[in-house]
Scaffold this motif. Structure first.
Motif, short mmCIF file in Angstrom:
data_model
loop_
_atom_site.label_atom_id
_atom_site.label_comp_id
_atom_site.label_asym_id
_atom_site.label_seq_id
_atom_site.Cartn_x
_atom_site.Cartn_y
_atom_site.Cartn_z
N THR A 92 40.08 43.95 34.06
CA THR A 92 39.82 42.91 35.17
C THR A 92 38.34 43.24 36.04
N ILE A 171 43.74 38.04 30.21
CA ILE A 171 43.00 38.38 31.35
C ILE A 171 41.75 37.34 31.24
N THR A 175 40.78 35.01 34.51
CA THR A 175 39.67 34.97 35.24
C THR A 175 38.80 33.84 34.82
N VAL A 221 45.81 39.07 38.37
CA VAL A 221 44.41 38.70 38.68
C VAL A 221 44.50 38.13 40.13
N TYR A 224 44.34 40.78 42.71
CA TYR A 224 43.33 41.60 42.46
C TYR A 224 42.05 40.72 43.16
#
Length: 230
Positions: A92, A171, A175, A221, A224
């Protein structure tokens, strides 16, 4: 460290002692999904060997001092508040910073990715599943309960083997960015696949982890980005 904990438990016996092991204990086994009752003698890394050793130590204490002990074999846990050196964090971070990622075994790897909230819920339920030394050494088929001790090993996994490339794509989708992949050979001590048979967990608790990888990765995500202001 585990020996010191076992000594403390011997001095002050808990109602139920619960210790973390790892799916890596299955080592070179190739029959999947992994069942707790299969023989696991060929660990591939020193880390896995130490975890299997702690299982053996715990069993001896359970037998000698009648300590109820459950060992958890965790399968590739991921999610918020995890270790920054693990794949999901590194992937990530690299993707958000437009950097390439290292993909081992040229991407031909499978893992039973287990979302952390599912893991925590399973552990909470297993607290109440206290192993009892069986009478006459008789153990039901499929149960990893020891015939000579109040001791059990339990897989905690998602009961699904997911390709690493699919995990990476999840991922990328979360993102909104694509990444360059450096395809690398297998790391020494690693295994090409893990896959949990979680039927014993379901049998003991009525629960089975169920968070799909796209859902769990998207949740990570979001966390994060907020936590690291990324």
């Amino acid at each position: 460290g585990t020996f010191e904990l076992l000594e403390a438990a011997r001095a002050y016996p808990p109602k139920h002692m619960l210790l973390a092991s790892t799916s890596s204990a299955y080592g070179a086994n190739t029959d999947m999904p992994y069942q707790e009752t299969v023989k696991a003698d060929h660990q591939m890394s020193f880390y896995a060997a130490t975890k299997k050793s702690t299982e053996n130590m715990a069993h001896s204490y359970a037998h000698l001092f009648d300590l109820p002990i459950t060992m958890f074999r965790f399968f590739t846990v991921y999610g918020p508040w995890g270790r920054p050196d693990m794949a999901l964090f590194k992937f990530t971070k690299a993707i958000l910073e437009d950097k390439p990622i290292d993909v081992y075994n040229y991407g031909d790897m499978k893992r039973d990715f287990t979302y952390v909230e599912d893991l925590v819920h399973a552990i909470r339920l297993l607290i109440d599943a206290v192993p009892v030394r069986p009478e006459n050494g008789e153990v039901e088929e499929g149960d990893s309960l020891s015939p000579v001790a109040p001791y059990r090993v339990v897989n905690i996994g998602n009961n699904d083997a997911v390709q690493l490339v699919d995990f990476i794509e999840a991922i990328e989708n979360a993102t909104g960015k694509k990444t360059e992949r450096n395809l690398m050979p297998m790391q020494a001590g690693d295994v090409p696949a893990t896959w949990a048979d979680a039927s014993l967990l379901k049998r003991l608790t009525g629960y089975a982890p169920q968070t799909a990888v796209p859902e769990g990765v998207a949740s990570f995500v979001r966390w994060y980005r907020q936590y690291y202001n990324a």
